[in-house]
Design a protein around this motif. Structure first.
Motif, short mmCIF file in Angstrom:
data_model
loop_
_atom_site.label_atom_id
_atom_site.label_comp_id
_atom_site.label_asym_id
_atom_site.label_seq_id
_atom_site.Cartn_x
_atom_site.Cartn_y
_atom_site.Cartn_z
N ARG B 58 160.44 -8.52 67.98
CA ARG B 58 159.19 -8.19 67.29
C ARG B 58 158.02 -8.19 68.28
O ARG B 58 156.99 -8.82 68.05
N VAL B 61 158.43 -11.83 73.95
CA VAL B 61 158.15 -13.26 73.88
C VAL B 61 156.66 -13.59 73.89
O VAL B 61 156.22 -14.53 73.24
N THR B 62 155.85 -12.80 74.58
CA THR B 62 154.45 -13.18 74.72
C THR B 62 153.61 -12.82 73.49
O THR B 62 152.50 -13.30 73.34
N ARG B 63 154.13 -11.95 72.60
CA ARG B 63 153.29 -11.55 71.46
C ARG B 63 154.03 -11.55 70.13
O ARG B 63 153.54 -11.08 69.12
N SER B 64 155.23 -12.13 70.10
CA SER B 64 156.04 -12.12 68.89
C SER B 64 155.50 -13.09 67.84
O SER B 64 154.99 -14.16 68.17
N LEU B 65 155.62 -12.70 66.57
CA LEU B 65 155.25 -13.61 65.48
C LEU B 65 156.41 -14.54 65.13
O LEU B 65 156.25 -15.48 64.35
N ARG B 66 157.58 -14.27 65.67
CA ARG B 66 158.76 -15.06 65.32
C ARG B 66 158.56 -16.54 65.65
O ARG B 66 157.93 -16.90 66.64
N LEU B 67 159.17 -17.42 64.82
CA LEU B 67 159.15 -18.85 65.10
C LEU B 67 159.86 -19.11 66.43
O LEU B 67 159.42 -19.89 67.26
N ASP B 68 160.98 -18.42 66.65
CA ASP B 68 161.73 -18.50 67.91
C ASP B 68 161.41 -17.24 68.70
O ASP B 68 162.10 -16.24 68.61
N LYS B 69 160.35 -17.31 69.48
CA LYS B 69 159.85 -16.11 70.17
C LYS B 69 160.82 -15.61 71.25
O LYS B 69 160.82 -14.45 71.60
N LYS B 72 166.25 -17.45 71.33
CA LYS B 72 167.32 -18.36 71.78
C LYS B 72 168.31 -18.66 70.66
O LYS B 72 169.50 -18.79 70.91
N THR B 73 167.83 -18.75 69.42
CA THR B 73 168.73 -19.14 68.32
C THR B 73 169.67 -18.01 67.90
O THR B 73 170.64 -18.27 67.19
#
Lengths: 447, 87
Positions: B58, B61-69, B72-73
């Motif tokens: 999404r 990593v630097t701008r994702s809204l995801r809880l796990d940016k 890794k999960t």
């Protein structure tokens, strides 16, 4: 017979905030020649650049002082040379600060090098260069761009090693290059012996996440057990002139080094395993053999390499608006239903407010926050609703988290433990640049 | 973009993983989470398959809204994918 020359390198950090105690143990007891601290994630340098703009004496790693105070005396007494990218956006200030700390610790005759030249902000061409990720020209971001740092190779570190530096602090250098540079220096490897550079790069890749290769990213708590994770040790590599090497750790430290832990690390953050691109070489992981030769010691051979691409990756940091994140918990019977009801209420209120958001995400933590498709039939005893949104302005982000907070007295029953967070987003995209254009620079401080 | 490596816990199981864990199956299992192309690399000497998945975070990593940016999960989720070992 002349005994074979073996170089021992320790990995003292896998990211900026990593634990310091295992690094100190390695320096004291690892019989090391070098200790490497890899502390610079993709975005960290843009944040460091912002710090440097506010204070020209800052912009280096936030744990630099703590690490140096814990490690320097032992590095001197055990004759271990230290290489790190803790210089971040300001290697000169980092080296100067380190010299001051060394003096305070009474350490004299130390040569501290700052390696820089990775800052290519002034060399950006906004009209012709395009981002690798979005394919858009740099000009679409206009004055939002904060920083541009090229991933340099071994060259600057080699200059500092040849000048006899004891401590080398760099800006943006590719992670494996931090490990490869001392190997080239010690063994006088040729810069166009690509199979050897490939082997050294594989060593660097296995070591660069510190505790991970020792089992720090491995245990599943049941089938994959790792002993004594609480006292996880960091890895040591011992390598000879031919590039044959072992990964091992201190005997009395926790964790384990096995072919299985090495395999996972080998393929961590890798695309094509036969073409791992670095500024120094295109390394080939595809024929590597891992062999356990004794407990916690794995032999690695079969790595190779090809000629480098001649291009460097450049991370461009830019302002990208704000992120709002607000959460609330529901428990007991119908916890999930109440959280879903809360989502509908907030959606309706945001529509009525006409709040401008670029993207919004509704997570039910404990149910679908990590993975939307994988639906479990377990009825959770507690659910945490998380609403995350991306906004152009700070005001919109604040309004959004406050709207979620009002669920306390304007929403489903018994919602509690609300948290609200608004953060500025510093994003990164990449471009490529000719390696010839990026010239490493080195300056020294002496105590 | 994320990469997930599927590694045989026991090397004797690698041939079946090699045969069964295909791009099509992974794409179907991970569904909407992966918006872009999935590329598959085999590393036989390690008993591993490396999947590179585009548009998985999404926005990165630097701008994702995801809880796990970082994503890794996602590796644990992929381990839940069933494969039929009988045919």
């Amino acid at each position: 017979m002349i005994p074979e020359k073996i170089i021992r390198i320790g990995s003292g950090a896998g990211y900026s905030g990593d634990r310091i105690e295992p690094a100190v143990d390695l320096i004291k007891e690892g019989n090391l020649d070098y200790i490497i601290f890899e502390c610079l994630a993709e975005r960290t340098i843009a944040l460091a650049q912002l710090q440097k703009m506010q204070d020209p004496e800052l912009g280096y790693d936030p744990l630099l002082e703590e690490r140096m105070k814990a490690c320097l005396t032992h590095c001197v007494s055990k004759k271990v040379r230290l290489i790190s990218n803790m210089g971040a956006a300001n290697p000169l200030a980092a080296a100067k600060k380190t010299a001051t700390i060394a003096q305070e610790l009474g350490l004299t005759n130390l040569k501290i090098a700052a390696v820089f030249g990775d800052d290519v902000m002034s060399m950006l061409d906004f009209s012709t260069q395009t981002f690798l990720e979005s394919s858009e020209p740099l000009s679409v971001l206009g004055n939002k761009i904060i920083s541009a740092n090229a991933y340099m190779g071994v060259e600057g570190i080699l200059i500092a090693l040849e000048a006899g530096a004891d401590i080398i602090l760099t800006g943006r250098v590719a992670d494996p290059s931090l490990f490869l540079a001392p190997l080239i220096h010690e063994f006088a490897w040729s810069m166009d012996d690509y199979p050897l550079l490939g082997k050294g790069t594989v060593l660097g890749h296995l070591m660069e996440c510190a505790g991970q290769v020792c089992g720090g990213y491995f245990a599943d708590g049941v089938k994959k057990q790792v002993p004594n994770l609480g006292n996880l040790g960091y890895p040591i590599a011992e390598i000879n002139n031919d590039g044959l090497f072992h990964i091992t750790k201190l005997k009395d430290s926790g964790g384990m080094v096995t072919p299985a832990t090495c395999k996972e690390q080998l393929l961590y953050e890798v695309h094509d395993p036969s073409a791992y691109l670095t500024p120094d070489v295109v390394a080939d992981f595809s024929n590597i053999i891992l062999k356990e030769i004794e407990k916690d010691k794995v032999e690695v051979y079969g790595a190779s390499g090809k000629e480098l691409t001649g291009k460097l990756k450049v991370s461009v940091g830019y302002h990208d608006g704000y992120m709002a994140d607000a959460q609330i918990s529901y428990g007991g019977s119908y916890a999930l239903e109440r959280a879903q009801l809360a989502i509908e209420i907030v959606k309706e209120r945001l529509r009525a407010k006409n709040l401008e958001v670029e993207d919004i995400l509704f997570d039910l933590i404990g149910t679908n926050s990590l993975f939307k498709e994988y639906v479990s039939d377990i009825n959770p005893q507690e659910v945490r609703l998380r609403i995350a949104a991306k906004t152009k302005t700070k005001e919109a982000a604040v309004k959004l988290v406050n709207e979620v907070e009002t669920l306390y007295t304007n929403g489903p029953a018994a919602g509690g433990g609300i948290s609200k967070l608004v953060t500025e987003v510093i994003a990164i995209q990449s471009i490529l640049m000719d390696k010839k254009k990026v010239v490493p620079q080195v300056e020294y401080y002496e105590t | 973009m994320v990469n997930i490596s599927v590694i045989a816990f026991d090397e004797k199981d690698y041939p079946i993983i090699q045969k069964k864990v295909t791009v099509e199956k992974v794409k179907l299992f991970l569904g909407e989470t992966i918006q872009g192309e999935i590329i598959r690399y085999e590393v036989t000497t390690l008993g591993a398959i490396n999947f590179v998945m585009h548009k998985a975070l999404r926005g990165g990593v630097t701008r994702s809204l995801r809880l796990d940016k970082h994503g890794k999960t996602l590796s644990s989720i992929l381990l839940e994918m069933p494969i039929n070992t009988n045919d």
